[in-house]
Scaffold this motif. Structure first.
Motif, mmCIF file in Angstrom:
data_model
loop_
_atom_site.group_PDB
_atom_site.id
_atom_site.type_symbol
_atom_site.label_atom_id
_atom_site.label_comp_id
_atom_site.label_asym_id
_atom_site.label_seq_id
_atom_site.Cartn_x
_atom_site.Cartn_y
_atom_site.Cartn_z
ATOM 1 N N PHE A 1 0.837 -1.204 0.000
ATOM 2 C CA PHE A 1 0.000 0.000 0.000
ATOM 3 C C PHE A 1 0.873 1.255 0.000
ATOM 4 C CE2 PHE A 1 -2.003 3.520 2.167
ATOM 5 C CZ PHE A 1 -3.236 3.599 1.541
ATOM 6 N N LEU A 2 1.858 1.299 0.894
ATOM 7 C CA LEU A 2 2.685 2.492 1.025
ATOM 8 C C LEU A 2 3.541 2.729 -0.215
ATOM 9 C CD1 LEU A 2 3.714 2.066 4.762
ATOM 10 C CD2 LEU A 2 2.223 3.841 3.819
ATOM 11 N N ASP B 1 7.785 8.830 -5.323
ATOM 12 C CA ASP B 1 8.799 9.886 -5.413
ATOM 13 C C ASP B 1 8.151 11.238 -5.679
ATOM 14 O OD1 ASP B 1 10.878 8.139 -4.933
ATOM 15 O OD2 ASP B 1 11.315 7.800 -7.058
ATOM 16 N N GLU B 2 7.097 11.239 -6.475
ATOM 17 C CA GLU B 2 6.395 12.491 -6.766
ATOM 18 C C GLU B 2 5.765 13.077 -5.503
ATOM 19 O OE1 GLU B 2 4.597 15.764 -8.508
ATOM 20 O OE2 GLU B 2 6.273 14.500 -9.145
ATOM 21 N N ARG C 1 6.886 16.657 -4.035
ATOM 22 C CA ARG C 1 5.882 17.699 -3.818
ATOM 23 C C ARG C 1 5.869 18.152 -2.359
ATOM 24 N NH1 ARG C 1 2.008 15.258 -6.314
ATOM 25 N NH2 ARG C 1 1.041 14.275 -4.513
ATOM 26 N N ASP C 2 6.063 17.213 -1.452
ATOM 27 C CA ASP C 2 6.073 17.558 -0.032
ATOM 28 C C ASP C 2 7.275 18.430 0.320
ATOM 29 O OD1 ASP C 2 4.846 17.292 2.590
ATOM 30 O OD2 ASP C 2 6.586 16.106 3.136
ATOM 31 N N ARG C 3 8.430 18.142 -0.299
ATOM 32 C CA ARG C 3 9.598 18.997 -0.067
ATOM 33 C C ARG C 3 9.348 20.409 -0.585
ATOM 34 N NH1 ARG C 3 12.490 14.331 -1.761
ATOM 35 N NH2 ARG C 3 12.818 15.212 -3.845
ATOM 36 N N LEU D 1 4.811 -2.333 13.409
ATOM 37 C CA LEU D 1 5.214 -2.609 12.029
ATOM 38 C C LEU D 1 4.737 -1.510 11.084
ATOM 39 C CD1 LEU D 1 4.407 -6.436 11.870
ATOM 40 C CD2 LEU D 1 6.688 -5.397 11.980
ATOM 41 N N TRP D 2 3.499 -1.094 11.265
ATOM 42 C CA TRP D 2 2.916 -0.056 10.421
ATOM 43 C C TRP D 2 3.663 1.277 10.591
ATOM 44 C CZ3 TRP D 2 0.423 1.190 6.324
ATOM 45 C CH2 TRP D 2 -0.336 2.356 6.217
ATOM 46 N N ASP D 3 3.956 1.649 11.828
ATOM 47 C CA ASP D 3 4.680 2.900 12.081
ATOM 48 C C ASP D 3 6.066 2.875 11.451
ATOM 49 O OD1 ASP D 3 2.579 3.996 13.476
ATOM 50 O OD2 ASP D 3 3.364 3.494 15.458
ATOM 51 N N LEU D 4 6.761 1.749 11.566
ATOM 52 C CA LEU D 4 8.106 1.656 10.999
ATOM 53 C C LEU D 4 8.076 1.729 9.475
ATOM 54 C CD1 LEU D 4 9.695 -1.102 13.270
ATOM 55 C CD2 LEU D 4 10.178 1.348 13.304
ATOM 56 N N GLU D 5 7.084 1.105 8.861
ATOM 57 C CA GLU D 5 6.992 1.142 7.406
ATOM 58 C C GLU D 5 6.650 2.553 6.910
ATOM 59 O OE1 GLU D 5 7.856 -1.229 5.175
ATOM 60 O OE2 GLU D 5 8.631 -2.102 7.030
ATOM 61 N N LYS D 6 5.783 3.261 7.631
ATOM 62 C CA LYS D 6 5.481 4.651 7.258
ATOM 63 C C LYS D 6 6.738 5.506 7.314
ATOM 64 C CE LYS D 6 2.235 5.498 10.211
ATOM 65 N NZ LYS D 6 1.249 6.316 10.934
ATOM 66 N N ARG D 7 7.511 5.287 8.338
ATOM 67 C CA ARG D 7 8.739 6.063 8.493
ATOM 68 C C ARG D 7 9.735 5.723 7.383
ATOM 69 N NH1 ARG D 7 10.649 5.464 14.323
ATOM 70 N NH2 ARG D 7 8.811 6.752 14.604
ATOM 71 N N ARG D 8 9.779 4.452 7.004
ATOM 72 C CA ARG D 8 10.741 4.012 5.998
ATOM 73 C C ARG D 8 10.496 4.695 4.651
ATOM 74 N NH1 ARG D 8 10.692 0.298 2.104
ATOM 75 N NH2 ARG D 8 8.627 -0.452 2.694
ATOM 76 N N VAL D 9 9.232 4.921 4.304
ATOM 77 C CA VAL D 9 8.931 5.534 3.004
ATOM 78 C C VAL D 9 8.810 7.057 3.098
ATOM 79 C CG1 VAL D 9 7.770 3.464 2.161
ATOM 80 C CG2 VAL D 9 6.414 5.259 3.272
#
Length: 400
Positions: A22-23, A29-30, A34-36, A75-83
């Motif tokens: 999902f993530l 990358d877009e 855009r967030d930057r 697990l979910w928090d770590l994956e969000k942080r990873r991306v």
């Protein structure tokens, strides 16, 4: 301490694979580019996708109510942080949601909570004032009762995400004659109310925050959270969460301190600097072959690892201070090209350490300055007395 690799059950592995898919699909990358550019730390498309897929409701709910259990939440928090998912606005929303559930009327909960789970409603924090500093109890934004409504006048600084939110969790002064902790009332104010003006402010690290002006803003009493003049008790839960002073769970499935997200990004940048320092140059020499470079790099890594291991308020102070201390040293090791920001051709480490250098001062004021947290550690952990800020008395001259 057990450092063995965690073996997930087949069900939990399936959950992890689904989270990653999902993530990876939605946080592209877009999205990050855009967030930057905007500095919003929020992407509406990603956020609505999270709501539609049920991730937001799963985060808000307890496991007994169909939410994420402790392991899957980690697990979910770590994956969000990873991306590097844009996350700040959802963070403030989740903090305030608890207060809406605990202190909001049934009518207000029905208006707000379902939209939170769908991603259509977001909440921001209206605490700091232009002249208030870190002491949110020194609130001058006034709310005056007028029948079944309140009239609000004042201004708030650093209301991050206000331009992407529908409500603000607003602290107001409803009794200027009372002691400061007995004069406060909390409201969940609709941000489309007449009289509200949101002005964007860019911070030195490129993020956007806001100053919000309230001019004769009328709010129905049903938007009040908790009793009149009892806002401090309503605020304490969200404030403790933002400060990272909540008790640790026994299972260890949580960050050791509130700034570990920022600390992890620092660690990623330090790893990149280390790889550059260990890579042979055109003449076969490495930066690491210079003993002064090896000393400074090793010292920085040791500081970083100690900071990432520090719990509770200690970690908040240690991470922010370490970011401030090591980023200029590591930029100096890399040379002038380290001053080039991310997405700039020729940046020594893709602009990683330059960003940490600009981000570090802000990490030292999030939720309160480092000085405030050092005082909290001294008073509440070490048992020292309250700090005295009054000027020292000038000794009287004695007659000769």
């Amino acid at each position: 301490m057990d450092f063995s690799r965690v073996e997930l059950s087949s069900e939990d592995q399936e959950f992890l694979d689904g989270a990653r898919e999902f993530l990876t699909t939605h946080v592209t990358d877009e999205v990050r580019r855009r967030d930057r550019e905007t500095g919003d730390n929020f992407d509406e498309g990603v956020h609505l996708a999270l709501g539609a897929a049920g991730w937001l409701s799963a985060e808000l709910a307890d496991e007994s109510d169909g939410g994420l259990g402790r392991l899957r939440r980690r697990l979910w928090d770590l994956e969000k942080r990873r991306v590097h998912i844009p996350w700040v606005t959802w963070g403030t929303t989740a903090i305030v949601a608890t207060s809406v559930r605990s202190h909001g009327s049934a009518e207000l909960q029905a208006e707000v909570l379902p939209g939170l789970e769908r991603g259509e409603i977001r909440l921001c924090l209206g605490y700091t004032e232009p002249e208030g500093g870190s002491d949110v109890a020194m609130c001058k934004t006034r709310a005056v009762r007028d029948g079944d409504q309140w009239v609000i006048n004042g201004s708030k600084m650093f209301t991050t995400g206000a331009h992407n939110c529908q409500y603000v969790f607003l602290i107001t002064n409803t009794d200027p004659e009372a002691r400061k902790h007995k004069s406060l009332t909390m409201f969940l104010v609709p941000l489309d109310s007449p009289g509200i003006e949101i002005q964007g402010i860019k911070t030195v690290d490129g993020d956007r925050t806001n100053i919000v002006y309230y001019s004769d803003v009328r709010v129905d009493d049903r938007y009040r959270l908790g009793a009149v003049n009892e806002g401090w008790s309503v605020l304490m839960g969200p404030l403790s969460t933002e400060h990272g002073v909540v008790d640790a769970e026994a299972d260890g499935l949580q960050d050791v301190s509130i700034l570990v997200h920022q600390g992890t990004m620092m660690a990623t940048s330090v790893d990149r600097v280390t790889a550059i320092a260990a890579k042979p140059g055109p003449g076969g020499q490495r930066l690491l072959d210079d003993r002064s470079v090896a000393l400074r790099l090793g010292r920085s890594i040791a500081r970083m690892e100690a900071a990432l291991s520090a719990p509770h308020m200690f970690g908040r102070v240690a991470i922010a201070q370490t970011m401030r201390d090591i980023s200029p040293d590591l930029m100096d090791i890399l040379g002038p090209a380290a001053a080039l920001p991310i997405d700039t051709e020729g940046a020594a480490d893709d602009g990683g350490m330059e960003y940490i250098f600009r981000w570090a001062p802000l990490c030292g004021i999030y939720g309160g300055t480092l000085e405030v947290f050092r005082n909290m550690i001294a008073q509440h952990v070490l048992g020292l007395g309250r700090p005295t800020y009054a000027p020292l008395a000038t000794p009287k001259a004695t007659a000769s």
